[in-house]
Design a protein around this motif. Structure first.
Motif, PDB file in Angstrom:
ATOM      1  N   ASP A  54      -8.302   6.101  -1.059  1.00  0.00           N
ATOM      2  CA  ASP A  54      -9.119   6.652   0.020  1.00  0.00           C
ATOM      3  C   ASP A  54      -8.497   7.970   0.467  1.00  0.00           C
ATOM      4  O   ASP A  54      -7.431   7.974   1.094  1.00  0.00           O
ATOM      5  CB  ASP A  54      -9.176   5.650   1.178  1.00  0.00           C
ATOM      6  CG  ASP A  54     -10.055   6.109   2.320  1.00  0.00           C
ATOM      7  OD1 ASP A  54     -10.878   7.022   2.131  1.00  0.00           O
ATOM      8  OD2 ASP A  54      -9.906   5.548   3.427  1.00  0.00           O
ATOM      9  N   ILE A 113      -3.548   4.422  -0.794  1.00  0.00           N
ATOM     10  CA  ILE A 113      -3.803   3.710  -2.048  1.00  0.00           C
ATOM     11  C   ILE A 113      -3.395   2.256  -1.870  1.00  0.00           C
ATOM     12  O   ILE A 113      -2.276   1.958  -1.427  1.00  0.00           O
ATOM     13  CB  ILE A 113      -3.037   4.358  -3.221  1.00  0.00           C
ATOM     14  CG1 ILE A 113      -3.543   5.791  -3.422  1.00  0.00           C
ATOM     15  CG2 ILE A 113      -3.192   3.527  -4.487  1.00  0.00           C
ATOM     16  CD1 ILE A 113      -2.870   6.547  -4.539  1.00  0.00           C
ATOM     17  N   ASP A 170      -7.008   3.839 -13.622  1.00  0.00           N
ATOM     18  CA  ASP A 170      -6.570   3.806 -12.224  1.00  0.00           C
ATOM     19  C   ASP A 170      -7.450   2.873 -11.393  1.00  0.00           C
ATOM     20  O   ASP A 170      -6.948   2.123 -10.562  1.00  0.00           O
ATOM     21  CB  ASP A 170      -6.613   5.210 -11.611  1.00  0.00           C
ATOM     22  CG  ASP A 170      -5.563   6.138 -12.187  1.00  0.00           C
ATOM     23  OD1 ASP A 170      -4.575   5.650 -12.787  1.00  0.00           O
ATOM     24  OD2 ASP A 170      -5.724   7.367 -12.041  1.00  0.00           O
ATOM     25  N   THR A 171      -8.762   2.911 -11.608  1.00  0.00           N
ATOM     26  CA  THR A 171      -9.688   2.098 -10.818  1.00  0.00           C
ATOM     27  C   THR A 171      -9.481   0.606 -11.030  1.00  0.00           C
ATOM     28  O   THR A 171      -9.866  -0.197 -10.182  1.00  0.00           O
ATOM     29  CB  THR A 171     -11.148   2.470 -11.129  1.00  0.00           C
ATOM     30  OG1 THR A 171     -11.359   2.367 -12.542  1.00  0.00           O
ATOM     31  CG2 THR A 171     -11.466   3.885 -10.654  1.00  0.00           C
ATOM     32  N   ASP A 172      -8.878   0.227 -12.155  1.00  0.00           N
ATOM     33  CA  ASP A 172      -8.562  -1.179 -12.390  1.00  0.00           C
ATOM     34  C   ASP A 172      -7.247  -1.587 -11.729  1.00  0.00           C
ATOM     35  O   ASP A 172      -6.983  -2.771 -11.552  1.00  0.00           O
ATOM     36  CB  ASP A 172      -8.469  -1.471 -13.892  1.00  0.00           C
ATOM     37  CG  ASP A 172      -9.815  -1.348 -14.578  1.00  0.00           C
ATOM     38  OD1 ASP A 172     -10.861  -1.549 -13.915  1.00  0.00           O
ATOM     39  OD2 ASP A 172      -9.836  -1.032 -15.784  1.00  0.00           O
ATOM     40  N   THR A 197      -7.301   0.968  -5.408  1.00  0.00           N
ATOM     41  CA  THR A 197      -8.350   1.732  -4.746  1.00  0.00           C
ATOM     42  C   THR A 197      -7.670   2.881  -4.011  1.00  0.00           C
ATOM     43  O   THR A 197      -6.518   2.758  -3.565  1.00  0.00           O
ATOM     44  CB  THR A 197      -9.154   0.886  -3.737  1.00  0.00           C
ATOM     45  OG1 THR A 197      -8.283   0.394  -2.716  1.00  0.00           O
ATOM     46  CG2 THR A 197      -9.834  -0.283  -4.437  1.00  0.00           C
ATOM     47  N   ARG A 242      -4.634  -3.294  -6.498  1.00  0.00           N
ATOM     48  CA  ARG A 242      -5.345  -4.553  -6.737  1.00  0.00           C
ATOM     49  C   ARG A 242      -4.285  -5.606  -7.062  1.00  0.00           C
ATOM     50  O   ARG A 242      -3.186  -5.263  -7.506  1.00  0.00           O
ATOM     51  CB  ARG A 242      -6.320  -4.381  -7.898  1.00  0.00           C
ATOM     52  CG  ARG A 242      -7.395  -3.344  -7.592  1.00  0.00           C
ATOM     53  CD  ARG A 242      -8.498  -3.352  -8.625  1.00  0.00           C
ATOM     54  NE  ARG A 242      -9.414  -2.252  -8.445  1.00  0.00           N
ATOM     55  CZ  ARG A 242     -10.365  -2.179  -7.517  1.00  0.00           C
ATOM     56  NH1 ARG A 242     -10.526  -3.168  -6.655  1.00  0.00           N
ATOM     57  NH2 ARG A 242     -11.170  -1.131  -7.442  1.00  0.00           N
ATOM     58  N   ARG A 276       0.860  -1.184   0.000  1.00  0.00           N
ATOM     59  CA  ARG A 276       0.000   0.000   0.000  1.00  0.00           C
ATOM     60  C   ARG A 276       0.897   1.234   0.000  1.00  0.00           C
ATOM     61  O   ARG A 276       2.082   1.155   0.311  1.00  0.00           O
ATOM     62  CB  ARG A 276      -0.963   0.012   1.181  1.00  0.00           C
ATOM     63  CG  ARG A 276      -0.318   0.180   2.527  1.00  0.00           C
ATOM     64  CD  ARG A 276      -1.360   0.054   3.651  1.00  0.00           C
ATOM     65  NE  ARG A 276      -0.784   0.377   4.935  1.00  0.00           N
ATOM     66  CZ  ARG A 276      -0.033  -0.426   5.672  1.00  0.00           C
ATOM     67  NH1 ARG A 276       0.249  -1.640   5.248  1.00  0.00           N
ATOM     68  NH2 ARG A 276       0.431  -0.037   6.840  1.00  0.00           N
TER      69      ARG A 276
END
Length: 153
Positions: A145, A107, A138-140, A143, A110, A95
């Motif tokens: 926050d 971040i 980016d979303t693939d 994630t 995945r 992360r």
């Protein structure tokens, strides 16, 4: 960028780096430098565009290939070893944490679908995976926050 009175000409520059740029900086093209670059770019766009006002922590194994994530984060975010505003934190969980003022961005990547192939095709397949990741949304890839008033205590 125009040179303004009293301002350095080469401060605050932003650049989109190509796959070739990433490979030239890192020595080869792999998934973790691409992932780190995309994470760093996201942080620069969504948290803070000034790399002197941001800090980054990259949580990962402290050896390649996972530690290659830090090279990409440096290029994407502008946080660098020389400015001392990035550090690798040895961890089995990958992360990235970015902070600017009271705001923090966490971040979490995945999972990467690595090939099970071995032999001389392995390096080519890894490079092709990195190229594919470079074009992904980016979303693939991860994630994110954003925590506006993070309590650091």
């Amino acid at each position: 960028m125009d040179h303004q009175e009293g301002k350095c000409r080469y401060t605050g520059m932003d650049k989109e780096y190509t796959i070739e740029d990433l490979a030239a900086f890192h020595g080869h093209l792999g998934p973790y430098i691409v992932l780190g670059y995309m994470i760093g770019r996201y942080a620069r766009k969504n948290l803070c565009s000034d790399p002197f006002q941001m800090k980054a922590e990259v949580f990962c194994q402290d050896k390649p290939p996972q530690s290659c994530l830090a090279d990409g984060v440096q290029i994407g975010s502008g946080c660098t070893l020389g400015k001392r505003n990035i550090r690798i934190v040895p961890s089995n969980e990958i992360r990235c944490h970015f902070a600017a003022g009271e705001r923090e961005l966490v971040i979490i990547p995945r999972p990467i679908a690595f090939t099970s192939e071995s032999g001389k095709e392995h390096d080519l397949l890894i490079e092709q995976l990195a190229e594919k990741m470079y074009r992904m949304a980016d979303t693939d890839l991860f994630t994110a926050d954003l925590r506006p008033d993070w309590d650091h205590g």
